[in-house]
Enzyme design. Structure first.
Site, PDB file in Angstrom:
ATOM      1  N   CYS A  54      30.801 -26.646 102.959  1.00 14.53           N
ATOM      2  CA  CYS A  54      31.759 -27.490 103.670  1.00 14.53           C
ATOM      3  C   CYS A  54      31.289 -27.599 105.106  1.00 14.53           C
ATOM      4  CB  CYS A  54      33.169 -26.902 103.603  1.00 14.53           C
ATOM      5  SG  CYS A  54      34.421 -27.931 104.423  1.00 14.53           S
ATOM      6  N   ARG A  90      30.026 -23.978  96.813  1.00 15.71           N
ATOM      7  CA  ARG A  90      30.462 -25.062  97.701  1.00 15.71           C
ATOM      8  C   ARG A  90      29.884 -24.880  99.090  1.00 15.71           C
ATOM      9  NH1 ARG A  90      36.693 -25.895  99.567  1.00 15.71           N
ATOM     10  NH2 ARG A  90      36.130 -24.309 101.099  1.00 15.71           N
TER      11      ARG A  90
END
Length: 124
Positions: free
Chosen positions: A103, A101
């Site tokens: 972010c 991920r």
């Protein structure tokens, strides 16, 4: 290359598709907290993130993928101070399987929402 389109998620609000499948990989467009009918979900980061995940689930299912086959997510949030609250919701959908991920905090998102998420997943 195959275009993914479902009525279970909001229609694209521009010249793009909800997602594309190439060589057994699904690439979603960013999902924001609009209902499938195009109504903006207001509220805090958690309420908006739950709606984003509903939309992601719909496009993943249409593509023949699932949260368990997601290999990468990109999360865009309006305020990094919402990071902990966002992670609480995110962890409900990725509790055992944890894809890679990124972010990032951004200055502005479409319709001034608080969160947008896109995924890359393996098609079953």
């Amino acid at each position: 290359m195959k275009v993914v389109q479902t009525s279970g998620a909001p229609a694209a609000i521009g010249p793009y598709s909800q997602g594309i499948i190439v060589n057994n990989m699904f690439y979603s467009s960013g999902q924001i907290p609009l209902t499938a009918e195009g109504v903006l979900v207001e509220g805090d980061i958690q309420a908006q993130t739950h709606q984003v995940f509903k939309n992601l689930q719909a496009v993943l299912e249409e593509a023949g993928a699932s949260f368990e086959t997601v290999v990468k997510t990109t999360v865009f949030i309006k305020d990094m101070n919402d990071f902990v609250a966002l992670n609480e919701v995110y962890g409900e959908y990725f509790s055992v399987h944890k894809p890679a991920r990124s972010c990032v905090e951004v200055a502005r998102l479409p319709k001034d929402v608080l969160v947008e998420i896109e995924v890359i997943a393996l098609v079953k």
